[in-house]
Design a protein around this motif. Structure first.
Motif, short mmCIF file in Angstrom:
data_model
loop_
_atom_site.label_atom_id
_atom_site.label_comp_id
_atom_site.label_asym_id
_atom_site.label_seq_id
_atom_site.Cartn_x
_atom_site.Cartn_y
_atom_site.Cartn_z
N TYR A 4 -0.39 7.84 4.95
CA TYR A 4 -0.52 8.13 3.52
C TYR A 4 0.00 9.52 3.21
O TYR A 4 0.74 9.73 2.26
N ALA B 139 -7.29 -3.69 -3.63
CA ALA B 139 -7.81 -3.21 -2.35
C ALA B 139 -9.10 -2.41 -2.53
O ALA B 139 -10.02 -2.51 -1.71
N ASP C 48 0.83 -1.20 0.00
CA ASP C 48 0.00 0.00 0.00
C ASP C 48 0.87 1.25 0.00
O ASP C 48 0.65 2.19 -0.78
N PHE D 55 -3.77 -1.04 -5.54
CA PHE D 55 -4.92 -0.16 -5.32
C PHE D 55 -6.18 -0.76 -5.94
O PHE D 55 -7.27 -0.67 -5.35
#
Lengths: 211, 211, 211
Positions: free
Chosen positions: A76, A115, A19, A112
């Motif tokens: 993030y 997920a 991620d 991405f």
């Protein structure tokens, strides 16, 4: 360690790593685009964050998961600001590292999309929309990045970027409908997306344009 | 009147006045941009509303406060339509009033950043994100205005606009974390933002661009 | 069949037909714009979906109706992808069918504005905002289509497109405030919007631009 524990362990370690790799790579793409268009350091950092996080933010707004994950988990933001600053100061180096950056970007896309599809399923979206939201998670950040630069999003007119994300999301959703185990399905979907993306870059594969 | 009553009274009167001043100034910036790009009167009014309200609307969508405040309270719409019509009919006058318009705009930026950070805190966002959402409240409307005009948002490449908003939001959030009283902290944050913005305009201060 | 049953029957059949007609027409407008700007087939399909559904999606995000209707009901997606593919393969034909396409587009505008205003009222928005959200439902998809093509949205600078949608939404909301029966009010609003739009096209009516 039993097999189940091993799987859980892999998931616990691998998922955040992938991620954050994806976030890092997407943030670099945003920052590079900003540097090229002569934005100031604030603009470059905005593009880093937008490119890395607005796919997921768009998905979360659409499924009603507010506040979006990218605004709740500070990592993030931290990773995308770090990528943005690195690119701001050493962009000639980053531009020369095209191959590893593309590799990371393909990993990010695969991760991405997988997920994003899983989160959409978890929020009860129907299968078709879960596939689309998986794809959106993968390509949305790059689209907003291009819109902020007053350009037509590259994903709308070049190579197999979105199709690779679509493939990964479709495999995840298909596996869900067939009640296949989640982790192997996700890995297969992600690997196929990654492979298709790398071949598409190398061979220059693209989608047809209307005659 | 006790001191507390006086404070409440100031807040009750001053907050809406500053809020509507900011809305008015931002709406003028949207309307002027629309007139310059030869939009029709509908387009000019859309830009007025967007420039004045989409910072707050973006924040409210992200924190899950739907419907957004700007759609519930009709006064925001009324003020921005009024600003848009005034600009549509007397834009040469408004263009000559550059100094007061910039003053109002700096007031709006300060107020929006402070109020945006406070709302994000009230909705339980973490401190870092509350700062960013305060900044977004201040600069988001102008960004959407520029996107609608197919231009790269000015805030991404010029002077200290976003940094001033960031400063105000950071002071509000810092005060919240240190349990300082809300109103004085907000006033200090807003005044510093306003001052920094005015100095940046006068001195032509800006952020660096990558070499 | 009693009169009430007849009304319900008309609503049950007519409403989805008009809705899907509008979706189809808006999707064609998006696909044609994509073909003209040389997008690939993926880009053309994205524009089809965006043009047909992002007015409603924008409205649903603003009123907090997540996930938006266009992501829950797969028929919107199916119709817009069908329209996109037809346009992608036979766009020279579609371009020659300008008159029927414009007719469908005006039907879509009328229907979307009416349905959008009704949904906003049902979610408790105040009358003024319900009118604006009805208009947004009609014009929002086209605006996002143009933004994705890095163009200033056409609706901001040409003819009576948004005003026609505003009229329909205002009649629906006015009828609601006067407790008039819903279906006839909706029909009157829709027909007036459609008529105004067709006259505006034929006569070249537009809104003034600032001198």
């Amino acid at each position: 360690m039993t097999e189940l524990e091993a799987t859980v362990e892999i998931q616990r370690v691998l998922v955040p790593v992938l991620d954050l790799c994806g976030t890092f790579a997407f943030a670099i793409s945003g920052a590079l685009a900003g540097v090229r268009r002569r934005l100031d350091v604030f603009g470059v950092l905005v593009l880093s964050f937008v490119a890395s996080s607005f796919g997921g933010i768009g998905r979360d707004l659409l499924i009603g998961a507010t506040p979006p994950a990218a605004l709740v988990d500070w990592r993030y933001l931290a990773v995308s600001l770090a990528a943005g600053l690195i690119t701001f100061f050493w962009w000639p180096l980053i531009e020369r590292l095209q191959t590893p950056v593309r590799l990371l970007d393909a990993i990010g896309l695969a991760f991405f999309a997988v997920a994003g599809a899983e989160k959409a399923l978890a929020f009860g979206l129907n299968p078709v929309m879960a596939v689309l939201l998986g794809m959106l998670t993968g390509v949305g950040g790059g689209m907003v990045r291009d819109i902020l630069l007053a350009e037509i999003p590259g994903v709308l007119r070049s190579d197999l970027y979105a199709v690779a994300a679509l493939l990964a999301a479709a495999i995840v959703v298909g596996g869900h409908m067939l009640h296949l185990p989640v982790v192997p399905t996700a890995i297969v979907g992600g690997l196929l997306c990654f492979t298709l993306r790398m071949i598409a870059i190398r061979r220059g594969w693209g989608l047809p344009i209307a005659r």
